[in-house]
Design a protein around this motif. Sequence first.
Motif, PDB file in Angstrom:
ATOM      1  N   SER A  21       0.874  -1.207   0.024  1.00 13.95           N
ATOM      2  CA  SER A  21      -0.001  -0.045  -0.011  1.00 13.95           C
ATOM      3  C   SER A  21       0.855   1.358   0.094  1.00 13.95           C
ATOM      4  N   ILE A  22       1.551   1.558  -1.186  1.00 22.65           N
ATOM      5  CA  ILE A  22       2.216   2.669  -1.451  1.00 22.65           C
ATOM      6  C   ILE A  22       1.768   3.928  -1.924  1.00 22.65           C
ATOM      7  N   SER A  23       0.537   3.663  -2.443  1.00 15.67           N
ATOM      8  CA  SER A  23      -0.335   4.502  -3.117  1.00 15.67           C
ATOM      9  C   SER A  23      -1.202   5.412  -2.189  1.00 15.67           C
ATOM     10  N   PRO A  24      -1.311   6.800  -2.352  1.00 10.78           N
ATOM     11  CA  PRO A  24      -2.061   7.681  -1.545  1.00 10.78           C
ATOM     12  C   PRO A  24      -3.491   7.310  -1.873  1.00 10.78           C
ATOM     13  N   ILE A  25      -3.917   6.815  -2.786  1.00  7.91           N
ATOM     14  CA  ILE A  25      -5.449   6.453  -3.078  1.00  7.91           C
ATOM     15  C   ILE A  25      -5.769   5.090  -2.529  1.00  7.91           C
ATOM     16  N   THR A  26      -6.802   4.971  -1.911  1.00  3.29           N
ATOM     17  CA  THR A  26      -7.275   3.836  -1.085  1.00  3.29           C
ATOM     18  C   THR A  26      -7.454   2.572  -2.001  1.00  3.29           C
ATOM     19  N   GLY A  27      -7.300   1.410  -1.538  1.00  2.20           N
ATOM     20  CA  GLY A  27      -7.201   0.209  -2.371  1.00  2.20           C
ATOM     21  C   GLY A  27      -8.698  -0.054  -2.972  1.00  2.20           C
ATOM     22  N   SER A  28      -9.711   0.643  -2.618  1.00  2.00           N
ATOM     23  CA  SER A  28     -11.139   0.371  -3.129  1.00  2.00           C
ATOM     24  C   SER A  28     -11.376   0.849  -4.372  1.00  2.00           C
ATOM     25  N   TYR A  29     -10.728   2.411  -4.278  1.00  2.00           N
ATOM     26  CA  TYR A  29     -10.690   3.174  -5.598  1.00  2.00           C
ATOM     27  C   TYR A  29      -9.870   2.521  -6.700  1.00  2.00           C
ATOM     28  N   ARG A  30      -8.588   1.925  -6.101  1.00  2.00           N
ATOM     29  CA  ARG A  30      -7.606   1.540  -7.080  1.00  2.00           C
ATOM     30  C   ARG A  30      -8.262   0.258  -7.729  1.00  2.00           C
ATOM     31  N   HIS A  31      -9.171  -0.661  -6.911  1.00  2.00           N
ATOM     32  CA  HIS A  31      -9.692  -1.739  -7.427  1.00  2.00           C
ATOM     33  C   HIS A  31     -10.900  -1.473  -8.500  1.00  2.00           C
ATOM     34  N   LYS A  32     -11.718  -0.506  -7.956  1.00  2.00           N
ATOM     35  CA  LYS A  32     -12.798  -0.032  -9.060  1.00  2.00           C
ATOM     36  C   LYS A  32     -12.387   0.489 -10.425  1.00  2.00           C
ATOM     37  N   ALA A  33     -10.984   1.084 -10.489  1.00  2.00           N
ATOM     38  CA  ALA A  33     -10.726   1.594 -11.620  1.00  2.00           C
ATOM     39  C   ALA A  33      -9.613   0.649 -12.293  1.00  2.00           C
ATOM     40  N   SER A  34      -9.688  -0.616 -11.693  1.00  2.00           N
ATOM     41  CA  SER A  34      -8.570  -1.485 -12.451  1.00  2.00           C
ATOM     42  C   SER A  34      -8.745  -2.059 -13.691  1.00  2.00           C
ATOM     43  N   LYS A  35      -9.923  -1.931 -14.242  1.00  2.00           N
ATOM     44  CA  LYS A  35     -10.423  -2.166 -15.674  1.00  2.00           C
ATOM     45  C   LYS A  35     -10.703  -1.027 -16.449  1.00  2.00           C
ATOM     46  N   GLN A  36     -10.145   0.157 -16.238  1.00  2.00           N
ATOM     47  CA  GLN A  36     -10.339   1.324 -17.004  1.00  2.00           C
ATOM     48  C   GLN A  36      -9.780   1.197 -18.324  1.00  2.00           C
ATOM     49  N   PRO A  37     -10.396   1.830 -19.357  1.00  2.00           N
ATOM     50  CA  PRO A  37     -10.003   1.956 -20.823  1.00  2.00           C
ATOM     51  C   PRO A  37      -8.694   2.904 -20.812  1.00  2.00           C
ATOM     52  N   SER A  38      -8.106   2.736 -21.916  1.00  2.00           N
ATOM     53  CA  SER A  38      -6.886   3.699 -22.126  1.00  2.00           C
ATOM     54  C   SER A  38      -7.477   5.256 -21.951  1.00  2.00           C
TER      55      SER A  38
END
Length: 184
Positions: A21-38
């Motif tokens: 967890s070295i990102s300042p963004i929480t894991g839940s938001y990172r997970h929600k955006a994991s399949k975003q298009p380019s």
Amino acid sequence: MATQKKCYFFFLSLFLLGGCSISPITGSYRHKASKQPSFSLLSARPSAFIGQNVLLGGVIQRCMNHEGESLMLIIQKPLDPTTDKPIVQSPSKGKFYLWYKGKVDPKVYSTGKTITVAGKIVSPFKTSIESPHYLIVEGEEFFLWPKESLPSYTQKVPTKTILENVWEPVGFEPWTTGWGEGWW
């Protein structure tokens, strides 16, 4: 002995999970955006992705407040996959707006600062921007990165030739070491 192994395993797992967890963004938001298009696809057809969770970053170009809302124009930069920090030296694929339902200080969020944004793509008609050609992200979570200090270039500049530096290196000043006049 068994409890000792359990404690060791527990602390090892905490250490490994904490290292992720070295990102300042929480894991839940990172997970929600994991399949975003380019970003190129998102910016080409923003109305097709309304409601899509995204994680974007870049350099702030402009910040404005209007009637209790804030709007930032951001020059997109790709994110480092481990820290989610925008890679400023990389080329940009375009610009996007960060729309926030609240006021931010334009002096703090000023031109040239680096930011990472997590949120949803919204319709331009929900905001004060009425053009469907802009990618607008409603900021649910964002992080302003501190400015990095540049290396100091204030070291002594050699004023001697290369041959003189071989015989008497730059910074060699015998009078500062106590070997001044009359030491012999």
